[in-house]
Structures are given as structure tokens and as C-alpha cells.
Design a protein around this motif. Structure first.
Motif, PDB file in Angstrom:
ATOM      1  N   ILE A 264       0.765  -1.239   0.056  1.00 52.73           N
ATOM      2  CA  ILE A 264      -0.018  -0.122  -0.020  1.00 52.73           C
ATOM      3  C   ILE A 264       0.671   1.088  -0.079  1.00 52.73           C
ATOM      4  O   ILE A 264       1.850   1.387   0.778  1.00 52.73           O
ATOM      5  N   LEU A 265       0.486   2.125  -0.913  1.00 51.92           N
ATOM      6  CA  LEU A 265       1.151   3.496  -0.942  1.00 51.92           C
ATOM      7  C   LEU A 265      -0.107   4.603  -0.959  1.00 51.92           C
ATOM      8  O   LEU A 265      -0.384   4.433  -2.186  1.00 51.92           O
ATOM      9  N   ASP A 266       0.201   5.582  -0.139  1.00 59.96           N
ATOM     10  CA  ASP A 266      -0.911   6.652  -0.290  1.00 59.96           C
ATOM     11  C   ASP A 266      -2.277   6.181  -0.595  1.00 59.96           C
ATOM     12  O   ASP A 266      -2.911   5.168   0.065  1.00 59.96           O
ATOM     13  N   LYS A 267      -2.899   6.315  -1.853  1.00 61.00           N
ATOM     14  CA  LYS A 267      -4.120   6.067  -2.187  1.00 61.00           C
ATOM     15  C   LYS A 267      -3.972   5.028  -3.278  1.00 61.00           C
ATOM     16  O   LYS A 267      -4.994   4.214  -3.795  1.00 61.00           O
ATOM     17  N   GLY A 268      -2.568   4.425  -3.435  1.00 59.91           N
ATOM     18  CA  GLY A 268      -2.369   3.444  -4.508  1.00 59.91           C
ATOM     19  C   GLY A 268      -1.400   2.329  -3.823  1.00 59.91           C
ATOM     20  O   GLY A 268      -1.549   1.799  -2.645  1.00 59.91           O
ATOM     21  N   SER A 269      -0.596   1.823  -4.799  1.00 59.67           N
ATOM     22  CA  SER A 269       0.402   0.913  -4.569  1.00 59.67           C
ATOM     23  C   SER A 269       1.756   1.175  -4.716  1.00 59.67           C
ATOM     24  O   SER A 269       1.986   2.019  -5.712  1.00 59.67           O
ATOM     25  N   ALA A 270       2.777   0.612  -4.257  1.00 58.91           N
ATOM     26  CA  ALA A 270       4.120   0.520  -4.605  1.00 58.91           C
ATOM     27  C   ALA A 270       4.549  -0.888  -5.071  1.00 58.91           C
ATOM     28  O   ALA A 270       4.096  -1.786  -4.360  1.00 58.91           O
ATOM     29  N   ILE A 271       5.023  -0.861  -6.488  1.00 59.21           N
ATOM     30  CA  ILE A 271       5.315  -2.248  -6.651  1.00 59.21           C
ATOM     31  C   ILE A 271       6.770  -2.310  -6.662  1.00 59.21           C
ATOM     32  O   ILE A 271       7.464  -1.638  -7.423  1.00 59.21           O
ATOM     33  N   TYR A 272       7.364  -3.235  -6.028  1.00 57.20           N
ATOM     34  CA  TYR A 272       8.488  -3.544  -5.819  1.00 57.20           C
ATOM     35  C   TYR A 272       9.045  -4.638  -6.692  1.00 57.20           C
ATOM     36  O   TYR A 272       8.662  -5.812  -6.932  1.00 57.20           O
ATOM     37  N   LEU A 273      10.087  -4.139  -7.768  1.00 57.16           N
ATOM     38  CA  LEU A 273      10.396  -5.090  -8.678  1.00 57.16           C
ATOM     39  C   LEU A 273      11.698  -5.878  -8.545  1.00 57.16           C
ATOM     40  O   LEU A 273      12.572  -5.551  -7.631  1.00 57.16           O
ATOM     41  N   THR A 274      12.234  -6.931  -9.405  1.00 56.14           N
ATOM     42  CA  THR A 274      13.322  -7.697  -9.243  1.00 56.14           C
ATOM     43  C   THR A 274      14.165  -6.801 -10.174  1.00 56.14           C
ATOM     44  O   THR A 274      13.746  -5.742 -10.668  1.00 56.14           O
ATOM     45  N   GLU A 275      15.585  -6.904  -9.807  1.00 53.92           N
ATOM     46  CA  GLU A 275      16.495  -6.086 -10.506  1.00 53.92           C
ATOM     47  C   GLU A 275      16.176  -6.259 -12.098  1.00 53.92           C
ATOM     48  O   GLU A 275      16.462  -5.410 -12.853  1.00 53.92           O
ATOM     49  N   LYS A 276      16.005  -7.465 -12.470  1.00 58.28           N
ATOM     50  CA  LYS A 276      15.798  -7.828 -13.934  1.00 58.28           C
ATOM     51  C   LYS A 276      14.754  -6.935 -14.595  1.00 58.28           C
ATOM     52  O   LYS A 276      14.572  -6.427 -15.391  1.00 58.28           O
ATOM     53  N   GLY A 277      13.566  -6.859 -13.521  1.00 56.73           N
ATOM     54  CA  GLY A 277      12.397  -6.440 -13.886  1.00 56.73           C
ATOM     55  C   GLY A 277      12.421  -4.856 -14.226  1.00 56.73           C
ATOM     56  O   GLY A 277      11.846  -4.211 -15.047  1.00 56.73           O
ATOM     57  N   ALA A 278      13.166  -4.409 -13.083  1.00 53.56           N
ATOM     58  CA  ALA A 278      13.478  -2.855 -13.252  1.00 53.56           C
ATOM     59  C   ALA A 278      14.495  -2.608 -14.411  1.00 53.56           C
ATOM     60  O   ALA A 278      14.062  -1.287 -15.178  1.00 53.56           O
TER      61      ALA A 278
ATOM     62  N   ASN B  83      13.975   0.667  -7.958  1.00 58.77           N
ATOM     63  CA  ASN B  83      13.081  -0.442  -8.562  1.00 58.77           C
ATOM     64  C   ASN B  83      11.775  -0.546  -7.987  1.00 58.77           C
ATOM     65  O   ASN B  83      11.312  -1.727  -7.811  1.00 58.77           O
ATOM     66  N   VAL B  84      11.200   0.658  -7.543  1.00 52.61           N
ATOM     67  CA  VAL B  84       9.758   0.589  -7.001  1.00 52.61           C
ATOM     68  C   VAL B  84       9.170   1.407  -8.279  1.00 52.61           C
ATOM     69  O   VAL B  84       9.389   2.382  -8.386  1.00 52.61           O
ATOM     70  N   LEU B  85       7.900   1.045  -8.608  1.00 52.12           N
ATOM     71  CA  LEU B  85       6.845   1.676  -9.467  1.00 52.12           C
ATOM     72  C   LEU B  85       5.769   2.143  -8.600  1.00 52.12           C
ATOM     73  O   LEU B  85       5.467   1.374  -7.711  1.00 52.12           O
ATOM     74  N   LYS B  86       5.103   3.268  -8.761  1.00 53.89           N
ATOM     75  CA  LYS B  86       3.906   3.868  -8.115  1.00 53.89           C
ATOM     76  C   LYS B  86       2.676   3.465  -8.878  1.00 53.89           C
ATOM     77  O   LYS B  86       2.803   3.618 -10.109  1.00 53.89           O
ATOM     78  N   SER B  87       1.752   2.984  -8.409  1.00 52.38           N
ATOM     79  CA  SER B  87       0.526   2.881  -9.187  1.00 52.38           C
ATOM     80  C   SER B  87      -0.679   3.419  -8.483  1.00 52.38           C
ATOM     81  O   SER B  87      -0.591   3.472  -7.057  1.00 52.38           O
ATOM     82  N   SER B  88      -1.792   3.877  -9.136  1.00 56.61           N
ATOM     83  CA  SER B  88      -2.700   4.317  -8.362  1.00 56.61           C
ATOM     84  C   SER B  88      -3.856   3.182  -8.209  1.00 56.61           C
ATOM     85  O   SER B  88      -5.052   3.524  -7.610  1.00 56.61           O
ATOM     86  N   ILE B  89      -3.541   1.936  -8.780  1.00 52.73           N
ATOM     87  CA  ILE B  89      -4.297   0.801  -8.287  1.00 52.73           C
ATOM     88  C   ILE B  89      -3.985   0.505  -7.159  1.00 52.73           C
ATOM     89  O   ILE B  89      -3.196   0.175  -6.354  1.00 52.73           O
ATOM     90  N   ARG B  90      -5.386   0.284  -6.434  1.00 48.78           N
ATOM     91  CA  ARG B  90      -5.152  -0.075  -4.806  1.00 48.78           C
ATOM     92  C   ARG B  90      -4.636  -1.725  -4.670  1.00 48.78           C
ATOM     93  O   ARG B  90      -5.015  -2.473  -5.635  1.00 48.78           O
ATOM     94  N   LEU B  91      -4.147  -1.957  -3.312  1.00 47.17           N
ATOM     95  CA  LEU B  91      -3.562  -3.351  -3.229  1.00 47.17           C
ATOM     96  C   LEU B  91      -4.435  -4.562  -3.224  1.00 47.17           C
ATOM     97  O   LEU B  91      -4.358  -5.407  -4.024  1.00 47.17           O
ATOM     98  N   ASP B  92      -5.844  -4.226  -2.866  1.00 49.79           N
ATOM     99  CA  ASP B  92      -7.051  -5.159  -3.088  1.00 49.79           C
ATOM    100  C   ASP B  92      -7.201  -5.493  -4.210  1.00 49.79           C
ATOM    101  O   ASP B  92      -7.581  -6.637  -4.498  1.00 49.79           O
ATOM    102  N   GLU B  93      -7.005  -4.727  -5.219  1.00 49.27           N
ATOM    103  CA  GLU B  93      -7.460  -4.720  -6.717  1.00 49.27           C
ATOM    104  C   GLU B  93      -6.406  -5.826  -7.186  1.00 49.27           C
ATOM    105  O   GLU B  93      -6.619  -6.672  -8.040  1.00 49.27           O
TER     106      GLU B  93
END
Length: 139
Positions: free
Chosen positions: A32-46, A63-73
Motif C-alpha cells: 500500500i502507498l498513499d491511495k494506491g500501491s508501490a510495486i517492488y521489482l526484481t533487478e531484472k524487472g527494473a 526498483n519501485v513503481l507507483k501505481s494508483s491501483i489499490r492493493l486489494d485490486e
């Protein structure tokens, strides 16, 4: 039958009014991050994102992406692909768990994430189920 094939899944990232797709196997965990999510990537993915022209609008920090999609989704979308709630605030990709410790899991690339006491039984059941499926598929 479905388990005999390698499960391919995408994680949709919605950021700055744009939609991107990231290979689920490149995701270590989502929090969870703010009103969305933080997506932690592998080194390869980043690295894939850094070198992809399609992902040029994504902001990748440590190696972290922010997304406005919520964790439960994300969980609804990924629970059948090996993602498990370890705490109310994050789901982990079982594919990248290297060890299950007393109160935590060790992830590839060094991260160690706590498993909440309230989630422990359900987490262990789902992790065991995932590992059995992988063993049965010969992975």
C-alpha cells in the motif's frame, strides 16, 4: 491441467493517467502507498522498464513503481498467480520467496518481509499449496 503450463500474468500499472503492463514474474511484492500501491521489482524487472520505450512514462525509483491501483485490486487479479497477503499492507510473490522463517519470509535479492501473526496460518497454507503446485509441475 492449468498447472502444467507456466503461468504468465501481467501486472497492470496505472500511473499519470497512463496504463502499463509489467510481467508478474518481475514483481517481488506490492505494498500500500498513499491511495494506491508501490510495486517492488526484481533487478531484472527494473532493468526491463529502464530499457523499454513503452515504459518511458513510468517513474522508477529504487526498483519501485507507483501505481494508483489499490492493493486489494492487485490481490484479486493476482491471487491465483502465487501472490499472497503477508500483512494487511502487502502481498508477496511466492515465486520469489527463498525461505520461510518464524515470523517472516526471505525474498530473492535480499528483502526480508514480516508475516503478520493474524495472516500466518492462511499465508502458510497458500505458500505450501503454491510450492506443491510448482513441485508437481517440476519447477
Amino acid at each position: 491441467e492449468a498447472y502444467k503450463r507456466k503461468i504468465r500474468a501481467n501486472v497492470v500499472v496505472y500511473y499519470n493517467a497512463k496504463i502499463y503492463k509489467v510481467d508478474a514474474s518481475d514483481v517481488l511484492y506490492i505494498a500500500i502507498l498513499d491511495k494506491g500501491s508501490a510495486i517492488y521489482l526484481t533487478e531484472k524487472g527494473a532493468e526491463k522498464i529502464r530499457t523499454s520505450a513503452d515504459a518511458s512514462g513510468l517513474k522508477l525509483v529504487d526498483n519501485v513503481l507507483k501505481s494508483s491501483i489499490r492493493l486489494d485490486e492487485y490481490y484479486t487479479q493476482l491471487k491465483d498467480k502465487g501472490f499472497i497477503y503477508a500483512k494487511k499492507s502487502y502481498i508477496v510473490n511466492a515465486q520469489h520467496i527463498t525461505a520461510r522463517l518464524k515470523d517472516s519470509v526471505k525474498m530473492k535479492e535480499g528483502a526480508e518481509l514480516t508475516v503478520a501473526r493474524s495472516k500466518k496460518k492462511e499465508f502458510d497454507d497458500q505458500l505450501n499449496e503454491y510450492w506443491i503446485k510448482c513441485r508437481d509441475r517440476g519447477q
